[in-house]
Design a protein around this motif. Sequence first.
Motif, short mmCIF file in Angstrom:
data_model
loop_
_atom_site.label_atom_id
_atom_site.label_comp_id
_atom_site.label_asym_id
_atom_site.label_seq_id
_atom_site.Cartn_x
_atom_site.Cartn_y
_atom_site.Cartn_z
N LEU A 28 0.84 -1.21 0.00
CA LEU A 28 0.00 0.00 0.00
C LEU A 28 0.87 1.25 0.00
O LEU A 28 0.57 2.23 -0.69
N LEU A 29 1.96 1.22 0.77
CA LEU A 29 2.86 2.37 0.76
C LEU A 29 3.43 2.58 -0.64
O LEU A 29 3.60 3.72 -1.09
N GLY A 30 3.72 1.49 -1.34
CA GLY A 30 4.21 1.60 -2.71
C GLY A 30 3.17 2.25 -3.61
O GLY A 30 3.49 3.15 -4.40
N ILE A 31 1.93 1.85 -3.46
CA ILE A 31 0.86 2.44 -4.27
C ILE A 31 0.69 3.92 -3.91
O ILE A 31 0.54 4.78 -4.78
N TYR A 32 0.78 4.20 -2.61
CA TYR A 32 0.72 5.60 -2.16
C TYR A 32 1.83 6.42 -2.85
O TYR A 32 1.58 7.51 -3.37
N GLY A 76 -1.49 12.83 -7.42
CA GLY A 76 -2.85 12.52 -6.99
C GLY A 76 -3.15 12.68 -5.51
O GLY A 76 -4.28 12.48 -5.11
N LEU A 77 -2.17 13.02 -4.69
CA LEU A 77 -2.44 13.10 -3.25
C LEU A 77 -1.80 14.36 -2.68
O LEU A 77 -0.95 14.30 -1.80
N ALA A 78 -2.25 15.52 -3.18
CA ALA A 78 -1.56 16.77 -2.87
C ALA A 78 -1.40 16.98 -1.37
O ALA A 78 -0.40 17.51 -0.92
N GLY A 79 -2.38 16.56 -0.57
CA GLY A 79 -2.29 16.84 0.86
C GLY A 79 -1.31 15.96 1.61
O GLY A 79 -0.92 16.28 2.72
N LEU A 80 -0.91 14.85 1.00
CA LEU A 80 -0.12 13.86 1.75
C LEU A 80 1.30 13.72 1.22
O LEU A 80 2.01 12.80 1.61
N LEU A 106 7.87 14.38 -6.32
CA LEU A 106 7.07 14.99 -7.38
C LEU A 106 8.03 15.27 -8.53
O LEU A 106 9.21 15.51 -8.31
N TYR A 107 7.50 15.24 -9.76
CA TYR A 107 8.38 15.45 -10.89
C TYR A 107 8.32 16.89 -11.36
O TYR A 107 7.23 17.46 -11.47
N PRO A 108 9.48 17.49 -11.65
CA PRO A 108 9.49 18.85 -12.19
C PRO A 108 8.86 18.86 -13.59
O PRO A 108 8.73 17.80 -14.21
N ALA A 109 8.47 20.04 -14.04
CA ALA A 109 7.75 20.16 -15.31
C ALA A 109 8.49 19.46 -16.45
O ALA A 109 7.88 18.78 -17.28
N GLY A 127 7.01 11.54 -16.20
CA GLY A 127 7.13 10.60 -15.09
C GLY A 127 5.82 10.43 -14.34
O GLY A 127 5.49 9.34 -13.87
N ALA A 128 5.05 11.51 -14.25
CA ALA A 128 3.78 11.45 -13.52
C ALA A 128 2.78 10.55 -14.23
O ALA A 128 2.00 9.85 -13.58
#
Lengths: 473, 321
Positions: free
Chosen positions: A24-28, A36-40, A429-432, A437-438
């Motif tokens: 689950l951590l991998g999926i996270y 997809g999880l801006a808050g976390l 997070l990936y730079p522009a 990658g995203a």
Amino acid sequence: MRAIYSQTLYWIAVTFVLFPILVLLGIYMRTVQAGGLAGLDAWFYPMMTLHGVGMVGVWYVASMACAANVLAKYVAPSPAIGRLALVGTVIGVVLLLVCVFLGRFAAGWYFLYPLPFKGEWPAWAAVVFLLSLTVLGATWLVWSLDLLRAIASKYSLSQALGWHYLSGSGELALPPAVLIITVSLIASVAALVAGVVVLVLFYFELLIGAPSDALLMKNLIFFFGHTLVNLAMYLGVALAYEVLPQYAGRPWKTNKIVVISWNTVLLIVLVAYFHHLYMDFVQPGVLQYIGQIASYASAIPAAVVTIFGALLLVYRAKMRWNLASILFYLGLVGWAIGGVGAVIDSTISANVRLHNTLWVPAHFHTYMVAGLVFLVVAYFYHACQEASAAPESTGYHKLLAALLVIGAYGFFLMFYLSGAYSVPRRFALYPAELGHGAVYSGIAAAFAAVFLLGFVLYLVETGRRWLKAVQAA
Amino acid sequence: MRSLLMPALIFTLALAGPARADPAAEGKVLFEQKCASCHTIGGGDRIGPDLHGVAERRPQEWLLRFVTEPDKMIAAKDEVAVRLYEKYNRIIMPNLGLAENDARALLAHIQAASSATPPAAAAPPTPLRMPRPQLIAPQSTILVAFLALAAVIIAVFAWVALSTRSPAEVDVKKAYGVRKIFFVTASVVLVALLIATLPRAPYAGADVKPDRIVHVAARQFDFVFSDEPIVSASDLGRVPTIQRLELKAGALVEFRVTALDVNHGFGLYGPQRQLLAQTQAMPGYVNRLVVRLAEPGQYKVFCLEYCAAGHHLMQSGVTVN
Ligand code: HEM
Ligand SMILES: [Cu+2]
Ligand SMILES: [Cu+2]
């Protein structure tokens, strides 16, 4: 022997609880990387650390537990030490959870010096992390030594390494699993001793402020990490040698070639780790070249002896296919494919373009997930099925395996593509500029979810048998 | 409170006397050493906010406290601090162990530099859609070779698995013959690959004569370029640095890469956004990376060794023309 067996049942439970959480951590992580999880996302690096250390630890102990269970057929490992290993591992895991969740410790699974002391986490978190590794390392060292002791009480070292086959006196039959486990345990002791040295050097700095050399520490840490991961893989292969013949209805015996091959592996695995330092240009050049030659050389015994041997064992055999034999077979496929990815990456001139890109997690997840994990859970199923003798449906088992394979390989493919497109590993997070990658991350998260679904169904299938096995034990 | 603070500030500055003749100058050095890795003054946001005009935006007292103990303020849920923390990728500004005097000097420098430079022009919006990345050689060769070999492995395993539908005795002698052929072929291929690839290792000999030498010091979380070596944090603010690195297309360039705190990676990405070359940046060592950047264009540098929370934000650029 009974005691070791009931401990194996405990280890199975530990693995069954921890592995899905770590997946689950991998999926996270893949979801964060997909945006997809801006808050976390601030938890990315602590979770990456927990996932990495946790996975390596879980599959190391799981493969050691299986090895102990196999050994118990031939020699007598100490049940007390086996219990110590269980308790020590649980304490180590608790400490790890504390430093990651309460201290947000995030130095990664190979915690290069001096990062543990220079991150945004509090100093105590680094201390708890080091303590966690100390408990785990010390426990596992004692465990490895005890298994070696058990082997030594029946075989001399040269017999356990099969040298008598070389001199042509093969009258003392050595099960190939014992040979491979001996090789792996020697490597394990070497790895853990290096780990202890690393920890001592970290403590020196903590206690008396004596700084260490960054290059020396890097060598030690990679020797430790590389060797530990590889020997876990070998233990998984040993399980295939032990069990797959029962399903093929043919023997898979030790002979001269098998002995030469695994003795070579022991030598090679100890120097191949240099391939982790190719991009440290100050490392003496000759070590770099040894790294590539050893990495290439390691492909020969693996492919020509073990993979070829397994294929020969199965070729036109009267195979009994069930979840165990299917996963053993698939585990060897994953080992081979991941190995190809690894050999490519161990080419210095290719490593310039691949080092620390997602190509690295790509190949090690291939042989860890589709290799080691498949081999070990095959053995788990085999052990529980043997004890419970529940009825099986081959069709359903094929479906389960298909889910695991589709999920795993879809997930790997996204890593490989990202790696080829130079997307770095360990980017929350990936730079522009690396926005592609995203996209791969999102697809990978979906495939990983399929894998998890397959694994949960596997858990139901094996868990039922595990319960019966526990009742019987 | 504020009205009391200003005279107090002047008073302390006066007391500091000749030892602190020019707090702004002292602050400038401190800023280069401790803050410039995450902040600019009028150069736009980096890991943390652009500090241009921050002295006008926030009360002095708040700034002094934030600069000396940002971690405690965020932990204490100071409203402004938490808002900033949320906005800047939830990276906590590190507590750099500064004394209040240092903080004052820093603020004096930030104020002086703010009035001397115009605020940053709004950063050009990053295009939502970058052009599709291209797969260049050798990455393309690597990917194709890998997929081809994986396909062969899958085919062989599938064929053997299918063979179990018609069980039969196997001639082991013949199989060992096949194994011998396999062994010889695999060995020859691997040795040939070794001979072909080992000479292409990227390690520069001592005799290389580069057209230009660029010193690179990596630190959490930026790359500092300069024409002179930077071996420790105390060189920052003393050694002149290169703000915008420009290189001549086709020139042989040697990057001498080191790190000032933890391990970092110096990963050079070409205009196709593909990795061209890299080396590790290690504290206490200098790695020499020699490259010829043939194609003009905008190159990027990304950190390729994990170095804590700002790792994925650690980047720089090189213009080749
Ligand atoms: C299907 C299950 C799994 C998923 C979804 C998964 C996912 C991931 C992801 C997304 C990363 C971070 C990649 C990056 O650097 O950006 C990662 C890293 C890692 N994974 Fe897994 N993984 C899985 C299984 C495993 C297994 C079985 C192992 C076993 C040994 C493992 C060991 C590691 C290690 C060592 C790292 C590196 C951590 C670090 O860089 O510090 N993973 N995994
Ligand atoms: Cu960095
Ligand atoms: Cu970094």
